[in-house]
Design an enzyme around this catalytic site. Structure first.
Site, PDB file in Angstrom:
ATOM      1  N   GLY A  16       0.848  -1.189   0.000  1.00 39.51           N
ATOM      2  CA  GLY A  16       0.000   0.000   0.000  1.00 39.51           C
ATOM      3  C   GLY A  16       0.885   1.242   0.000  1.00 39.51           C
ATOM      4  O   GLY A  16       2.048   1.204  -0.433  1.00 39.51           O
ATOM      5  N   PHE A 101      -5.976  -7.793   7.710  1.00 38.62           N
ATOM      6  CA  PHE A 101      -5.611  -8.878   6.787  1.00 38.62           C
ATOM      7  C   PHE A 101      -4.511  -9.786   7.334  1.00 38.62           C
ATOM      8  O   PHE A 101      -4.128 -10.750   6.679  1.00 38.62           O
ATOM      9  CB  PHE A 101      -5.166  -8.294   5.439  1.00 38.62           C
ATOM     10  CG  PHE A 101      -6.192  -7.389   4.806  1.00 38.62           C
ATOM     11  CD1 PHE A 101      -7.514  -7.793   4.676  1.00 38.62           C
ATOM     12  CD2 PHE A 101      -5.845  -6.123   4.359  1.00 38.62           C
ATOM     13  CE1 PHE A 101      -8.466  -6.961   4.093  1.00 38.62           C
ATOM     14  CE2 PHE A 101      -6.791  -5.282   3.779  1.00 38.62           C
ATOM     15  CZ  PHE A 101      -8.105  -5.700   3.654  1.00 38.62           C
ATOM     16  N   LYS A 124      -0.158  -0.797  12.096  1.00 38.75           N
ATOM     17  CA  LYS A 124      -0.735  -0.051  13.214  1.00 38.75           C
ATOM     18  C   LYS A 124      -2.176  -0.501  13.427  1.00 38.75           C
ATOM     19  O   LYS A 124      -3.017  -0.284  12.563  1.00 38.75           O
ATOM     20  CB  LYS A 124      -0.650   1.448  12.936  1.00 38.75           C
ATOM     21  CG  LYS A 124       0.810   1.919  12.942  1.00 38.75           C
ATOM     22  CD  LYS A 124       0.982   3.384  12.620  1.00 38.75           C
ATOM     23  CE  LYS A 124       2.448   3.781  12.810  1.00 38.75           C
ATOM     24  NZ  LYS A 124       2.742   5.134  12.308  1.00 38.75           N
ATOM     25  N   ALA A 158       3.612   8.337   4.859  1.00 37.68           N
ATOM     26  CA  ALA A 158       4.313   7.622   3.784  1.00 37.68           C
ATOM     27  C   ALA A 158       4.766   8.535   2.648  1.00 37.68           C
ATOM     28  O   ALA A 158       5.893   8.410   2.156  1.00 37.68           O
ATOM     29  CB  ALA A 158       3.406   6.517   3.248  1.00 37.68           C
ATOM     30  N   LYS A 209      -2.691   5.963  18.552  1.00 38.44           N
ATOM     31  CA  LYS A 209      -2.702   7.359  18.056  1.00 38.44           C
ATOM     32  C   LYS A 209      -3.720   7.546  16.941  1.00 38.44           C
ATOM     33  O   LYS A 209      -4.228   8.646  16.729  1.00 38.44           O
ATOM     34  CB  LYS A 209      -1.307   7.797  17.651  1.00 38.44           C
ATOM     35  CG  LYS A 209      -0.654   6.924  16.566  1.00 38.44           C
ATOM     36  CD  LYS A 209      -0.785   7.500  15.199  1.00 38.44           C
ATOM     37  CE  LYS A 209      -0.528   6.470  14.128  1.00 38.44           C
ATOM     38  NZ  LYS A 209      -0.396   6.988  12.794  1.00 38.44           N
ATOM     39  N   ARG A 273      -4.648  10.449   7.433  1.00 40.06           N
ATOM     40  CA  ARG A 273      -5.933  10.179   6.777  1.00 40.06           C
ATOM     41  C   ARG A 273      -7.075  10.033   7.779  1.00 40.06           C
ATOM     42  O   ARG A 273      -8.220  10.340   7.468  1.00 40.06           O
ATOM     43  CB  ARG A 273      -5.828   8.944   5.889  1.00 40.06           C
ATOM     44  CG  ARG A 273      -5.495   7.673   6.629  1.00 40.06           C
ATOM     45  CD  ARG A 273      -5.358   6.470   5.693  1.00 40.06           C
ATOM     46  NE  ARG A 273      -3.995   6.276   5.244  1.00 40.06           N
ATOM     47  CZ  ARG A 273      -3.487   5.084   4.883  1.00 40.06           C
ATOM     48  NH1 ARG A 273      -4.229   4.005   4.909  1.00 40.06           N
ATOM     49  NH2 ARG A 273      -2.252   4.977   4.490  1.00 40.06           N
ATOM     50  N   ASN A 274      -6.792   9.555   9.005  1.00 40.88           N
ATOM     51  CA  ASN A 274      -7.857   9.421  10.003  1.00 40.88           C
ATOM     52  C   ASN A 274      -8.413  10.787  10.381  1.00 40.88           C
ATOM     53  O   ASN A 274      -9.622  10.963  10.537  1.00 40.88           O
ATOM     54  CB  ASN A 274      -7.317   8.708  11.247  1.00 40.88           C
ATOM     55  CG  ASN A 274      -7.048   7.243  10.976  1.00 40.88           C
ATOM     56  OD1 ASN A 274      -7.969   6.444  10.885  1.00 40.88           O
ATOM     57  ND2 ASN A 274      -5.778   6.900  10.806  1.00 40.88           N
TER      58      ASN A 274
HETATM   59  N1  LIG Z   1       0.375   5.230   5.007  1.00 36.99           N
HETATM   60  C1  LIG Z   1       1.078   5.699   5.995  1.00 36.99           C
HETATM   61  O1  LIG Z   1       1.469   6.877   6.004  1.00 36.99           O
HETATM   62  C2  LIG Z   1       1.445   4.780   7.123  1.00 36.99           C
HETATM   63  C3  LIG Z   1       2.502   5.156   7.940  1.00 36.99           C
HETATM   64  C4  LIG Z   1       2.856   4.312   8.982  1.00 36.99           C
HETATM   65  C5  LIG Z   1       2.165   3.113   9.174  1.00 36.99           C
HETATM   66  N2  LIG Z   1       1.139   2.773   8.352  1.00 36.99           N
HETATM   67  C6  LIG Z   1       0.479   1.474   8.604  1.00 36.99           C
HETATM   68  O2  LIG Z   1       0.940   0.552   7.626  1.00 36.99           O
HETATM   69  C7  LIG Z   1      -0.062  -0.445   7.395  1.00 36.99           C
HETATM   70  C8  LIG Z   1      -0.304  -0.569   5.911  1.00 36.99           C
HETATM   71  O3  LIG Z   1      -0.783   0.660   5.409  1.00 36.99           O
HETATM   72  P1  LIG Z   1      -0.534   1.168   3.935  1.00 36.99           P
HETATM   73  O4  LIG Z   1      -0.613   2.662   4.005  1.00 36.99           O
HETATM   74  O5  LIG Z   1       0.708   0.588   3.359  1.00 36.99           O
HETATM   75  O6  LIG Z   1      -1.780   0.524   3.138  1.00 36.99           O
HETATM   76  P2  LIG Z   1      -2.944   1.291   2.359  1.00 36.99           P
HETATM   77  O7  LIG Z   1      -4.074   1.595   3.274  1.00 36.99           O
HETATM   78  O8  LIG Z   1      -2.347   2.401   1.550  1.00 36.99           O
HETATM   79  O9  LIG Z   1      -3.415   0.233   1.271  1.00 36.99           O
HETATM   80  C9  LIG Z   1      -4.236  -0.869   1.526  1.00 36.99           C
HETATM   81  C10 LIG Z   1      -3.471  -2.105   1.068  1.00 36.99           C
HETATM   82  O10 LIG Z   1      -4.212  -3.267   1.417  1.00 36.99           O
HETATM   83  C11 LIG Z   1      -4.220  -4.139   0.318  1.00 36.99           C
HETATM   84  N3  LIG Z   1      -5.359  -5.037   0.441  1.00 36.99           N
HETATM   85  C12 LIG Z   1      -6.666  -4.792   0.147  1.00 36.99           C
HETATM   86  N4  LIG Z   1      -7.403  -5.902   0.376  1.00 36.99           N
HETATM   87  C13 LIG Z   1      -6.533  -6.845   0.833  1.00 36.99           C
HETATM   88  C14 LIG Z   1      -6.688  -8.194   1.256  1.00 36.99           C
HETATM   89  N5  LIG Z   1      -7.884  -8.796   1.270  1.00 36.99           N
HETATM   90  N6  LIG Z   1      -5.578  -8.863   1.673  1.00 36.99           N
HETATM   91  C15 LIG Z   1      -4.367  -8.274   1.692  1.00 36.99           C
HETATM   92  N7  LIG Z   1      -4.158  -6.990   1.297  1.00 36.99           N
HETATM   93  C16 LIG Z   1      -5.241  -6.297   0.878  1.00 36.99           C
HETATM   94  C17 LIG Z   1      -4.271  -3.209  -0.865  1.00 36.99           C
HETATM   95  O11 LIG Z   1      -3.855  -3.871  -2.029  1.00 36.99           O
HETATM   96  C18 LIG Z   1      -3.272  -2.160  -0.440  1.00 36.99           C
HETATM   97  O12 LIG Z   1      -1.951  -2.561  -0.721  1.00 36.99           O
HETATM   98  C19 LIG Z   1      -1.292  -0.001   8.208  1.00 36.99           C
HETATM   99  O13 LIG Z   1      -1.283  -0.697   9.438  1.00 36.99           O
HETATM  100  C20 LIG Z   1      -1.021   1.467   8.471  1.00 36.99           C
HETATM  101  O14 LIG Z   1      -1.646   1.915   9.670  1.00 36.99           O
HETATM  102  C21 LIG Z   1       0.778   3.570   7.321  1.00 36.99           C
END
Ligand SMILES: NC(=O)c1ccc[n+]([C@@H]2O[C@H](COP(=O)([O-])OP(=O)(O)OC[C@H]3O[C@@H](n4cnc5c(N)ncnc54)[C@H](O)[C@@H]3O)[C@@H](O)[C@H]2O)c1
Length: 359
Positions: A16, A101, A124, A158, A209, A273-274
């Protein structure tokens, strides 16, 4: 537990927004560091983009055009649609998928990965435990895959990390033989790592958070101003500390001052985003689910589900009134309270009922 001395293989489980940003870093570092295998696999949940598979687009254009558009991934990062194929040879498994997931993926990977592999969770959120509690995602990884699992959390939006803007992050790792290797594959000139041994507290900060960020979004939507938002952030921090004290005793207060604590809380309450979706929840009157679908282009919202998971436990333990901000945010997300009720919920917060010297 020890990692190989050379040819260490890394798999990023997730692709993601954050998964792709971290794959960019890990890919560059793996290519540069002599003790790592250049090739980094990235598990991609397959989807079609304009009639073409996302894995094919990533492997041909070296860009995740859906979740991290505008940023090139190094060519040694290889997108793989099958999680078993992506992870089977890896010595380090970096988990970075929305937390809902993890169980499904772990079930597919069980028995198919190296028994000596080490996990690093960037996820998270919590899992709901049988019997009314919560389970940490790193503990789920350890329990379901029989491997140790460290965590990485921090003030790391990210897109800003992918833009190579300076920031810090926290790795929570108890095993001091593994910690330096994890730091090496993650750290860059612009992404600075601090390692602490307080694994659970680091992870809990990262999950909680996102609940507070919903509260920040509500007060933004209500146009209550910066002082109110600061109160939400401070009371949110106090509830985060209390939550760790009550349910995971033994953590160090200093951990809350690392990037995973105060810094992540602030950045999420301003930029995440939240916050954004929660503000729109107030101003548009639409449901959280509808806004998630409309505003996030497939990205997932973690705050409301984390609030629900935490509430499940607080309710079971009869402790909702000890965490009035977390409780009110959950009730607002479900429609049981109006967003403006968040203020009534915190007006007589336990933090305001203290007398001098008493805790
Ligand atoms: N985005 C940020 O800035 C950020 C920063 C730090 C931590 N995080 C944490 O990292 C984790 C991942 O977030 P992200 O931003 O990379 O993801 P995201 O929310 O951008 O994307 C969702 C992802 O889930 C996948 N997905 C959808 N359905 C699915 C399924 N059934 N099985 C498996 N994968 C599936 C999608 O293909 C996509 O890759 C979360 O726990 C988030 O809280 C995000």
């Amino acid at each position: 537990m020890s990692l190989p001395a050379d040819n260490i293989k890394v798999c990023v489980v997730g692709s993601g927004n954050w998964g792709s940003a971290i794959a960019k870093i890990v890919g560059h570092n793996a290519a540069k560091l002599p003790n790592f295998c250049d090739r980094v696999t990235m598990y991609v949940y397959e989807e079609m983009i304009d009639g073409k598979k996302l894995t094919e687009i990533i492997n041909e254009q070296h860009e995740n055009v859906k979740y991290l558009p505008g940023h090139k991934l190094p060519p040694n990062v290889v997108a793989v649609p099958d999680v078993v194929e992506a992870s089977k040879d890896a010595d380090i498994l970096i988990f970075v998928i929305p937390h809902q997931f993890i169980r499904g993926l772990a079930a597919q990977m069980l028995g198919k990965i190296k028994t000596t592999a080490v996990g690093l969770s960037l996820i998270k959120g919590f899992d709901v435990a049988e019997g009314g509690g919560i389970a940490l995602i790193s503990h789920i990884v350890t329990k379901h895959l029989n491997i140790p699992c460290a965590v990485l959390m921090g003030a790391n939006l990210a897109n800003e990390v992918a833009d190579e803007k300076f920031c810090e992050t926290t790795i929570g790792c108890k095993d001091m033989k593994i910690a330096p290797v994890l730091r090496d594959i993650i750290q860059t000139e612009y992404f600075r790592v601090v390692v602490v041994d307080d694994e659970d507290a680091v992870e809990i900060c990262g999950a909680l958070k996102n609940i507070v960020a919903c509260g920040a979004g509500f007060v933004d939507g209500l146009k209550l101003g910066d002082n109110t938002k600061a109160a939400i952030i401070r009371l949110g921090l106090m509830e985060m500390i209390k939550f760790v004290e009550v349910f995971y005793p033994g953590a160090k207060l200093s951990t809350f001052f690392e990037s995973c604590g105060v810094a992540d809380l602030i950045t999420t309450c301003y930029g995440g985003r939240n916050r954004k979706v929660s503000e729109a929840f107030v101003t548009s009157g639409k449901s959280i689910k509808q806004l998630e679908d409309e505003m996030l282009n497939g990205q997932k919202l973690q705050g409301p589900i984390t609030a629900e998971e935490v509430n499940f436990m607080l309710k079971n333990k009869g402790m909702e009134d000890k965490f009035p901000l977390f409780t009110a945010i959950h009730r607002i997300c479900t429609g049981a309270l109006k967003p403006k009720d968040v203020i009534d919920a915190i007006r007589t917060h336990p933090e305001h009922m203290q007398t001098f010297g008493a805790k």
